[in-house]
Design a protein around this motif. Sequence first.
Motif, PDB file in Angstrom:
ATOM      1  N   ALA A 131       0.831  -1.213   0.000  1.00 24.12           N
ATOM      2  CA  ALA A 131       0.000   0.000   0.000  1.00 24.12           C
ATOM      3  C   ALA A 131       0.861   1.257   0.000  1.00 24.12           C
ATOM      4  O   ALA A 131       0.552   2.231  -0.689  1.00 24.12           O
ATOM      5  CB  ALA A 131      -0.924  -0.010   1.214  1.00 24.12           C
ATOM      6  N   VAL A 132       1.942   1.213   0.754  1.00 24.87           N
ATOM      7  CA  VAL A 132       2.811   2.393   0.852  1.00 24.87           C
ATOM      8  C   VAL A 132       3.557   2.642  -0.453  1.00 24.87           C
ATOM      9  O   VAL A 132       3.579   3.764  -0.968  1.00 24.87           O
ATOM     10  CB  VAL A 132       3.822   2.208   2.016  1.00 24.87           C
ATOM     11  CG1 VAL A 132       4.884   3.312   1.983  1.00 24.87           C
ATOM     12  CG2 VAL A 132       3.096   2.206   3.354  1.00 24.87           C
ATOM     13  N   VAL A 133       4.136   1.609  -0.997  1.00 22.50           N
ATOM     14  CA  VAL A 133       5.006   1.776  -2.171  1.00 22.50           C
ATOM     15  C   VAL A 133       4.211   1.892  -3.470  1.00 22.50           C
ATOM     16  O   VAL A 133       4.509   2.728  -4.316  1.00 22.50           O
ATOM     17  CB  VAL A 133       6.004   0.596  -2.271  1.00 22.50           C
ATOM     18  CG1 VAL A 133       6.832   0.703  -3.552  1.00 22.50           C
ATOM     19  CG2 VAL A 133       6.909   0.576  -1.050  1.00 22.50           C
ATOM     20  N   LEU A 201       6.193  -2.776  13.448  1.00 24.11           N
ATOM     21  CA  LEU A 201       6.164  -2.404  12.026  1.00 24.11           C
ATOM     22  C   LEU A 201       7.366  -1.553  11.655  1.00 24.11           C
ATOM     23  O   LEU A 201       8.015  -1.776  10.629  1.00 24.11           O
ATOM     24  CB  LEU A 201       4.871  -1.634  11.719  1.00 24.11           C
ATOM     25  CG  LEU A 201       3.563  -2.426  11.789  1.00 24.11           C
ATOM     26  CD1 LEU A 201       2.376  -1.491  11.673  1.00 24.11           C
ATOM     27  CD2 LEU A 201       3.528  -3.493  10.708  1.00 24.11           C
ATOM     28  N   LEU A 202       7.666  -0.582  12.498  1.00 29.40           N
ATOM     29  CA  LEU A 202       8.788   0.318  12.214  1.00 29.40           C
ATOM     30  C   LEU A 202      10.124  -0.401  12.349  1.00 29.40           C
ATOM     31  O   LEU A 202      11.080  -0.114  11.628  1.00 29.40           O
ATOM     32  CB  LEU A 202       8.730   1.528  13.154  1.00 29.40           C
ATOM     33  CG  LEU A 202       7.524   2.452  12.940  1.00 29.40           C
ATOM     34  CD1 LEU A 202       7.427   3.486  14.060  1.00 29.40           C
ATOM     35  CD2 LEU A 202       7.618   3.147  11.592  1.00 29.40           C
ATOM     36  N   LYS A 209       9.564   2.401   7.644  1.00 32.02           N
ATOM     37  CA  LYS A 209      10.389   3.357   8.393  1.00 32.02           C
ATOM     38  C   LYS A 209      10.899   4.484   7.481  1.00 32.02           C
ATOM     39  O   LYS A 209      10.882   5.664   7.852  1.00 32.02           O
ATOM     40  CB  LYS A 209      11.575   2.614   9.023  1.00 32.02           C
ATOM     41  CG  LYS A 209      12.284   3.389  10.099  1.00 32.02           C
ATOM     42  CD  LYS A 209      13.313   2.500  10.794  1.00 32.02           C
ATOM     43  CE  LYS A 209      14.052   3.286  11.874  1.00 32.02           C
ATOM     44  NZ  LYS A 209      15.017   2.436  12.592  1.00 32.02           N
ATOM     45  N   THR A 210      11.323   4.115   6.306  1.00 34.27           N
ATOM     46  CA  THR A 210      11.840   5.106   5.353  1.00 34.27           C
ATOM     47  C   THR A 210      10.737   6.062   4.903  1.00 34.27           C
ATOM     48  O   THR A 210      10.948   7.279   4.804  1.00 34.27           O
ATOM     49  CB  THR A 210      12.445   4.395   4.119  1.00 34.27           C
ATOM     50  OG1 THR A 210      13.506   3.549   4.557  1.00 34.27           O
ATOM     51  CG2 THR A 210      12.983   5.396   3.118  1.00 34.27           C
ATOM     52  N   LEU A 217       4.537   9.087   4.885  1.00 30.88           N
ATOM     53  CA  LEU A 217       3.611   8.211   5.602  1.00 30.88           C
ATOM     54  C   LEU A 217       3.566   8.611   7.067  1.00 30.88           C
ATOM     55  O   LEU A 217       4.600   8.883   7.685  1.00 30.88           O
ATOM     56  CB  LEU A 217       4.075   6.744   5.496  1.00 30.88           C
ATOM     57  CG  LEU A 217       3.258   5.712   6.278  1.00 30.88           C
ATOM     58  CD1 LEU A 217       1.888   5.506   5.635  1.00 30.88           C
ATOM     59  CD2 LEU A 217       4.009   4.373   6.357  1.00 30.88           C
ATOM     60  N   LYS A 218       2.343   8.639   7.587  1.00 31.55           N
ATOM     61  CA  LYS A 218       2.166   8.871   9.020  1.00 31.55           C
ATOM     62  C   LYS A 218       1.560   7.595   9.608  1.00 31.55           C
ATOM     63  O   LYS A 218       0.651   7.012   9.023  1.00 31.55           O
ATOM     64  CB  LYS A 218       1.214  10.053   9.232  1.00 31.55           C
ATOM     65  CG  LYS A 218       1.037  10.464  10.689  1.00 31.55           C
ATOM     66  CD  LYS A 218       0.280  11.798  10.763  1.00 31.55           C
ATOM     67  CE  LYS A 218       0.359  12.362  12.170  1.00 31.55           C
ATOM     68  NZ  LYS A 218      -0.022  13.793  12.195  1.00 31.55           N
TER      69      LYS A 218
END
Length: 234
Positions: A131-133, A201-202, A209-210, A217-218
């Motif tokens: 989802a992030v990438v 997760l982090l 994390k990046t 991302l929050k």
Amino acid sequence: MAIRNGFLGRRNLLQVLGIGSLGLIANIAFTTPAFADTSAAEKIVTPDAALDRLLAGNLRFISNKANHPHQSLKLIQSLAQTQHPYATILSCADSRVSGEIVFDEGLGDLFDIRIAGNIATPEVIGSIEYAVVHLHTPLLMVLGHERCGAVTAAVDGGELEGEIPTIVAAIAPAVERVRGQAGDLVENAVVANIQYQIERLLELSPVIKTAVAAGELKVVGGRYDLDQGKVTLV
Ligand SMILES: [Zn+2]
């Protein structure tokens, strides 16, 4: 046919029903649920805007003013080839904590990942990373809830069936953090588990994390109150 703001006009609906005017069927037109679908999920680019939208939806839900957006056939078609969810929600599999209902959203809005105890397994982490990438969701909420059965099982201990101990083991460190503290152990552990899973997760995902470090991302924790329906940031 004119569809304004996702609402089929009364005259058009009557035409669809093959009815020229009035009568008993006309009343059906007024009682048919109207699902707003003014647009697909608008592209929200900032994490704070995403969080504001999420919490505003929860406020509508708990105020009994839900819009039930983005649930029409028209919207399904607009989403058929692409998606732009503005938030990823890692929540418990519990039947009472459904993201689209709790946040008054619809299709295409939320990237839902649900697993008992909202735990950060490798598969969950991979889903979040996708989802992030690839979808560029600017917000991730880890959503725990009041009286969580998985957390309760981790508090109670004892023998459990099948693969359930795997879930309990993933929550157990969070329980140990708050054991002995004042207050209800399960409720304290629910909050501790939200924070613990975020830490995991982090810690385990350089991708997450990046993205956080870059401000793309929050990551926030939320606690869902089963009695009131309210999500509180933790
Ligand atoms: Zn639960």
